[in-house]
Scaffold this active site. Structure first.
Site, PDB file in Angstrom:
ATOM      1  N   GLY A   1     -14.912  40.579  -4.518  1.00  0.00           N
ATOM      2  CA  GLY A   1     -16.240  40.242  -4.029  1.00  0.00           C
ATOM      3  C   GLY A   1     -16.405  40.850  -2.659  1.00  0.00           C
ATOM      4  O   GLY A   1     -15.498  41.527  -2.160  1.00  0.00           O
TER       5      GLY A   1
ATOM      6  N   LYS B   1     -10.567  40.203  -2.078  1.00  0.00           N
ATOM      7  CA  LYS B   1     -10.165  40.290  -3.480  1.00  0.00           C
ATOM      8  C   LYS B   1      -9.539  38.993  -3.977  1.00  0.00           C
ATOM      9  O   LYS B   1      -9.063  38.192  -3.182  1.00  0.00           O
ATOM     10  CB  LYS B   1      -9.142  41.405  -3.648  1.00  0.00           C
ATOM     11  CG  LYS B   1      -9.765  42.777  -3.502  1.00  0.00           C
ATOM     12  CD  LYS B   1      -8.741  43.868  -3.722  1.00  0.00           C
ATOM     13  CE  LYS B   1      -9.457  45.204  -3.753  1.00  0.00           C
ATOM     14  NZ  LYS B   1      -8.554  46.334  -3.852  1.00  0.00           N
ATOM     15  N   VAL B   2      -9.499  38.867  -5.289  1.00  0.00           N
ATOM     16  CA  VAL B   2      -8.819  37.728  -5.897  1.00  0.00           C
ATOM     17  C   VAL B   2      -7.719  38.270  -6.804  1.00  0.00           C
ATOM     18  O   VAL B   2      -7.947  39.211  -7.553  1.00  0.00           O
ATOM     19  CB  VAL B   2      -9.799  36.868  -6.718  1.00  0.00           C
ATOM     20  CG1 VAL B   2      -9.063  35.772  -7.434  1.00  0.00           C
ATOM     21  CG2 VAL B   2     -10.855  36.278  -5.815  1.00  0.00           C
TER      22      VAL B   2
ATOM     23  N   ASP C   1     -25.112  25.508  -6.105  1.00  0.00           N
ATOM     24  CA  ASP C   1     -25.013  26.654  -7.009  1.00  0.00           C
ATOM     25  C   ASP C   1     -24.226  26.260  -8.246  1.00  0.00           C
ATOM     26  O   ASP C   1     -23.345  26.975  -8.697  1.00  0.00           O
ATOM     27  CB  ASP C   1     -24.369  27.843  -6.278  1.00  0.00           C
ATOM     28  CG  ASP C   1     -24.603  29.159  -7.028  1.00  0.00           C
ATOM     29  OD1 ASP C   1     -25.371  29.157  -8.015  1.00  0.00           O
ATOM     30  OD2 ASP C   1     -24.013  30.184  -6.632  1.00  0.00           O
TER      31      ASP C   1
END
Ligand SMILES: *[C@@H]1O[C@H](CO)[C@@H](O)[C@H](O)[C@H]1NC(C)=O
Ligand SMILES: *[C@@H]1O[C@H](CO)[C@@H](O)[C@H](O)[C@H]1NC(C)=O
Ligand SMILES: *[C@@H]1O[C@H](CO)[C@@H](O)[C@H](O)[C@H]1NC(C)=O
Ligand SMILES: *[C@@H]1O[C@H](CO)[C@@H](O)[C@H](O)[C@H]1NC(C)=O
Ligand SMILES: *[C@@H]1O[C@H](CO)[C@@H](O)[C@H](O)[C@H]1NC(C)=O
Ligand SMILES: *[C@@H]1O[C@H](CO)[C@@H](O)[C@H](O)[C@H]1NC(C)=O
Ligand SMILES: *[C@@H]1O[C@H](CO)[C@@H](O)[C@H](O)[C@H]1NC(C)=O
Ligand SMILES: *[C@@H]1O[C@H](CO)[C@@H](O)[C@H](O)[C@H]1NC(C)=O
Ligand SMILES: *[C@@H]1O[C@H](CO)[C@@H](O)[C@H](O)[C@H]1NC(C)=O
Ligand SMILES: *[C@@H]1O[C@H](CO)[C@@H](O)[C@H](O)[C@H]1NC(C)=O
Ligand SMILES: *[C@@H]1O[C@H](CO)[C@@H](O)[C@H](O)[C@H]1NC(C)=O
Ligand SMILES: *[C@@H]1O[C@H](CO)[C@@H](O)[C@H](O)[C@H]1NC(C)=O
Length: 829
Positions: A539, A543-544, A683
């Site tokens: 994103g 990072k993931v 959200d």
């Protein structure tokens, strides 16, 4: 719950704003030395000066009130850079010169007359990263000045040292490439000759060696006396010491030197305390050239104690909470009315380990009055056995628990072995009747649904084709919002799209053995314990990764986790500012970690802790195998083939009604918890939930949604991205977000579940959606959705927020519906 880029943006704006507002204020508060120019973050002295002392921005006595609204310490702390050039009078750098500038990151003193620096000059400047002492008449310099700093660069160009053991460390740092010293041409004077420092040859001058008496682990029993010994050897002969800060046991040092080259020191611990279990006892040997250390980990054994055994409490399931302490870890047995309880799916022990604490629940599924009675916990290890009893009282409950805090209490429990057959048969009969009804309903719905299936297939394919569905963990937002929606009030913290009130009384179930501690315990995980395996997504924030984590929980050597890394954010400051954005990012990181630590629930993705030793900063989360719920729903939908990543993927089993209800119930349980914490999510959507083994669903995401599910958001005015298809009219019109607006979103989640992950209003463009919602239209009933469920949706979509259903009500209704529908979890691995 991502905040990164978002926070840094806010932060930048705030700083810029402060620059404008406080610039004048500051200059009236502080006196800048005449040959310098000062800003909120920097002191810059580039005119030559013969002043003898370090420039101190003097505090102006405003005369009026003793207090000012600006905190003076903070003012100094905000100065991140000092630059001094051509000051011929400046000869010594003293502790007192530096101690005020606690936030200093860059120090440049070049072409001055600096020949000595006091030993503790930088002790109050932990954030120093860059030091430039070029062109000063320094002849020596001690490594100890820098020992607690994480220097990225130390510039010493043009400094000619005296050759000797004193500067051998610089030579070693050059060899190791530390602090950028290897890129510099450094010299030392050896009598009349000036030689390259790297060519200096000195004997009997090296970093000490160290040996401790026990290899890494020292086992003892509480109350013992133990002596550990540490030898530091080398030339010059090192100073040796045991660091005992934080040690609970009484301790005494004994020092002895084995001339010529071993300095030995014994440490005796008397009456060893259990609080020292796990303590890392470190010995340090240091000399002119450097420092070496070695550690022994203490393992203190003591008999078990039961610190807490609470009466049954209704959570999602019913829990008898306990905290037991003991080492070696005690084994636990439970007795009900003198009979040992065997673990089953109805009664089981769930626990976490934390140091020598065991915390958890005896979890009872649907207890009835047959389960009333004394519950005895027995904990035993090699040093002893202890028991404690608590009385558990359960009702033969009405269908719903009138107690406002309780989760639904099931009215029957058909399969308990101890129950009387008469009651059982009635219960089974009733349950059977209900499920027959539901199955008939389900078949009808399915039939109806099949007939119309193809009419709506197109948009699904389009949606899935557009999105990157490759990674199992899709969702990492970079929450970007306009400043107007963001001015978090003093008691709120902004996380992604979410305003979180700062929790006054945090939940301390996990690791909460010390409930009186006001500070949140954030678990720190060592970098060497994290082994990245593969990237799961990226994103805007970073990072993931999927990673393996060692020593995270004592019961498992290694486990899979999802780690979110924080990309160092560039921050567009004014040109005069040199403030390191990483510093503020670190503070925000700390804050977010505290919040996540406090949000612990079965249906919120578990946050394990942070890793802050070095860059990038890392957050460690539970790994949820099946990725985000939206993708999961689409893969388990009725359309036989789904395009994922442009490739057809065979679906593995269509979700049935009971499974859908099970998913919905779990999410509602998570929202009930969030609401109880006064946490407004803002959200909620299936893309922001994750799916694990056995159809376990939790709220949580890694902040990638806005990057990957960008079509789910409506971009307003450049930066704001709003999930309007999930938002109620009042949020769209007035940006009002409340628990009730989360309830609306939950209604949309229900719709998503029962449409197998379709995008709400997929047939409409964003502006048309807004028009529809404002006019009061709501989504149609999905084909496979029972009327009872659609009624729930309609209850969530009441126009007036206060008329919407309460999330607890919703959870109860879903729970009962689900209970009446047999759950088959086995289709999913
Ligand atoms: C320092 O002095 C030298 C020589 O006088 C001059 O060239 C240089 O510009 C001065 N540096 C600053 C920043 O004033
Ligand atoms: C000193 O710095 C200021 C701004 O930082 C600049 O305007 C000025 O020209 C500099 N003076 C010298 C002698 O370099
Ligand atoms: C100054 O601040 C202290 C505490 O910060 C407060 O007790 C005191 O009343 C204040 N004095 C004035 C004049 O505002
Ligand atoms: C110091 O900087 C922070 C932001 O990093 C700001 O909020 C604060 O107001 C500043 N303090 C002063 C006294 O300028
Ligand atoms: C250092 O500063 C002195 C005094 O301001 C000046 O005469 C000299 O030229 C400067 N040297 C350099 C290399 O800047
Ligand atoms: C540090 O000092 C060296 C030598 O004077 C100089 O070349 C370099 O530009 C300086 N760095 C900064 C950031 O002032
Ligand atoms: C002492 O420690 C050094 C490493 O620091 C090691 O090489 C050496 O073998 C040790 N000596 C003894 C006697 O344990
Ligand atoms: C420390 O040195 C002494 C003397 O050489 C030796 O007897 C002892 O075993 C050493 N201890 C350790 C822990 O290496
Ligand atoms: C430990 O040392 C203390 C004081 O030296 C002594 O009184 C005690 O008896 C010792 N305990 C054991 C278990 O040796
Ligand atoms: C330190 O402890 C060791 C054994 O661990 C022993 O041989 C030595 O004599 C002790 N030294 C002192 C000064 O007590
Ligand atoms: C040892 O410590 C415990 C508490 O940790 C204390 O109760 C006990 O009296 C101590 N024993 C001695 C001999 O000092
Ligand atoms: C439970 O234990 C208490 C004492 O601990 C005893 O008074 C009570 O009668 C017990 N209840 C049952 C149902 O055995």
């Amino acid at each position: 719950m991502d905040v990164w880029s978002y926070w840094s943006r806010i932060f930048c704006r705030r700083v810029l704003f402060l620059f404008c507002v406080f610039q004048e204020y500051l200059s009236s508060m502080l006196d800048c030395p005449p040959t310098c120019s000062c800003s909120l973050t920097e002191i810059y002295c580039n005119k030559s000066d013969t002043g003898k002392f370090f420039p101190v921005v003097a505090l102006q006595d405003t005369g009026s009130s003793g207090n000012s609204s600006v905190d003076i310490a903070e003012l100094f702390n905000n100065i991140s850079s000092i630059h001094i050039e051509n000051w011929t009078g400046l000869q010594t750098l003293r502790d007192v010169d530096m101690e005020l500038y606690t936030g200093l990151q860059r120090l440049i003193i070049i072409n001055c007359s600096l020949h000595s620096i006091q030993a503790r000059a930088f002790s109050q400047n932990p954030h120093l990263r860059y030091i430039n002492l070029s062109k000063n008449p320094l002849t020596t310099l001690s490594w100890q000045l820098f020992q607690n700093l994480q220097l990225s660069e130390l510039r010493l160009d043009g400094v000619v040292f005296d050759c000797g053991c004193d500067v051998r460390w610089i030579q070693l740092w050059q060899q190791r490439g530390e602090a950028g010293l290897h890129t510099q041409m450094l010299f030392c004077r050896n009598g009349a000759f000036k030689i390259r420092l790297q060519n200096m040859y000195i004997t009997l001058c090296d970093v000490p060696e160290i040996n401790v008496s026990h290899n890494s682990n020292l086992m003892m029993i509480e109350g013992d006396n133990v002596t550990v010994s540490c030898n530091g050897s080398g030339a010059p002969l090192p100073e040796v010491d045991w660091t005992v800060a934080g040690l609970h046991s009484i301790n005494t040092h004994l020092s002895n030197v084995y001339w010529p080259n071993i300095h030995s020191i014994n440490l005796t611990l008397v009456n060893v305390s259990r609080d020292d279990n796990g303590f890392l006892l470190t010995c340090i040997a240091e000399n002119l050239v450097g420092m070496t250390n070695a550690s022994i980990q203490l393992a203190v054994q003591f008999p078990p104690v039961i610190l807490k055994l609470s009466e049954p409490e209704r959570r999602h399931d019913t829990c008898i909470e306990f905290t037991v302490r003991g080492y070696p870890y005690p084994t636990l047995r439970w007795y009900h009315q003198q009979r040992e309880i065997l673990q089953s799916e109805y009664i089981r022990t769930e626990m976490d380990f934390y140091r020598d604490y065991l915390e958890g629940c005896l979890t009872l599924l649907n207890p009835t009055h047959y389960d009333n009675g004394n519950y005895t916990l027995q904990a035993s290890n090699s040093l002893g056995t202890v028991t404690k009893t608590v009385y558990g009282h359960f009702l033969t409950a009405p269908p719903f628990d009138p107690d406002p805090d309780g989760s639904p209490v099931p009215s029957d429990n058909a399969i308990r072995p101890e129950e009387e057959t008469f009651g059982v048969s009635i219960a089974v009969g009733l349950a059977g009747f209900t499920s027959v009804l539901l199955i008939v309903l389900f078949i009808l719905i399915n039939k109806y649904g099949r007939r119309n299936k193809f009419g709506l297939k197109g948009p699904v394919a389009v949606i899935s084709g557009e999105e990157d569905s490759a990674s199992p963990l899709h969702h990492v937002n970079h929450g970007i919002i306009t400043p107007c929606t963001l001015n978090g009030e003093a008691d709120e913290v902004v996380i992604g799209m979410t305003h979180i009130p700062v929790i006054q009384k945090p939940q301390y179930f996990r690791h909460g053995h010390d409930c009186n501690t006001p500070t949140t315990y954030i678990q720190h995980i060592k970098r060497r314990d994290i082994l990245l395996k593969r990237e799961l997504g990226e994103g805007a924030f970073g990072k993931v990764f999927l990673a393996e984590c060692y020593n995270l929980i004592p019961t498992k050597d290694t486990m899979l986790v999802a780690v979110k890394t924080l990309k160092p954010t560039a921050c567009p400051f004014g040109s005069q500012s040199l403030k390191d954005p990483n510093l503020s990012a670190r503070k925000d990181f700390q804050r977010e970690a505290e919040l996540l630590t406090n949000l612990q629930h079965d249906h919120i993705v578990k946050f394990y802790g942070v890793c802050v030793d070095g860059d990038p900063l890392i957050m460690v989360f539970e790994y949820m195998k099946h990725g985000d719920l939206n993708k999961f729903l689409r893969v388990h939908g009725p359309d036989a083939m789904i395009l994922v990543d442009g490739h057809p993927v065979q679906t593995d089993g269509e979700l049935g009604l009971s499974q859908m209800l099970h998913i919905a119930t779990q999410i509602s349980a998570g929202i009930v918890y969030l609401a109880s914490q006064h946490f407004v999510h803002r959200d909620l959507a299936t893309r922001n939930c994750l799916v694990g083994n056995g159809l376990l669903v939790k709220i949580g995401d890694f902040g990638m949604s806005r990057d990957i599910y960008s079509t789910d958001y409506y971009r307003v005015g450049g930066h704001t991205m709003l999930p309007i298809r999930w938002m109620p009219p009042e949020s769209i019109m007035y940006r009002k977000f409340t628990t009730e607006s989360d309830v609306w979103s939950f209604g949309v989640i229900l719709w998503e579940i029962f449409t197998y992950g379709k995008q709400p209003w997929f047939q409409l463009a964003n502006n048309e959606v807004i028009e529809c919602l404002v006019q009061g239209q709501v989504l149609d009933r999905p084909r496979v959705c029972p009327k009872e469920v659609y009624d729930l949706m309609l209850g969530c979509w009441q126009r007036e927020p206060q008329q919407r259903l309460n999330i607890k009500e919703i959870q109860k209704v879903l729970y009962t519906m689900g209970k009446d529908t047999p759950v088959y979890l086995d289709i999913l691995g």
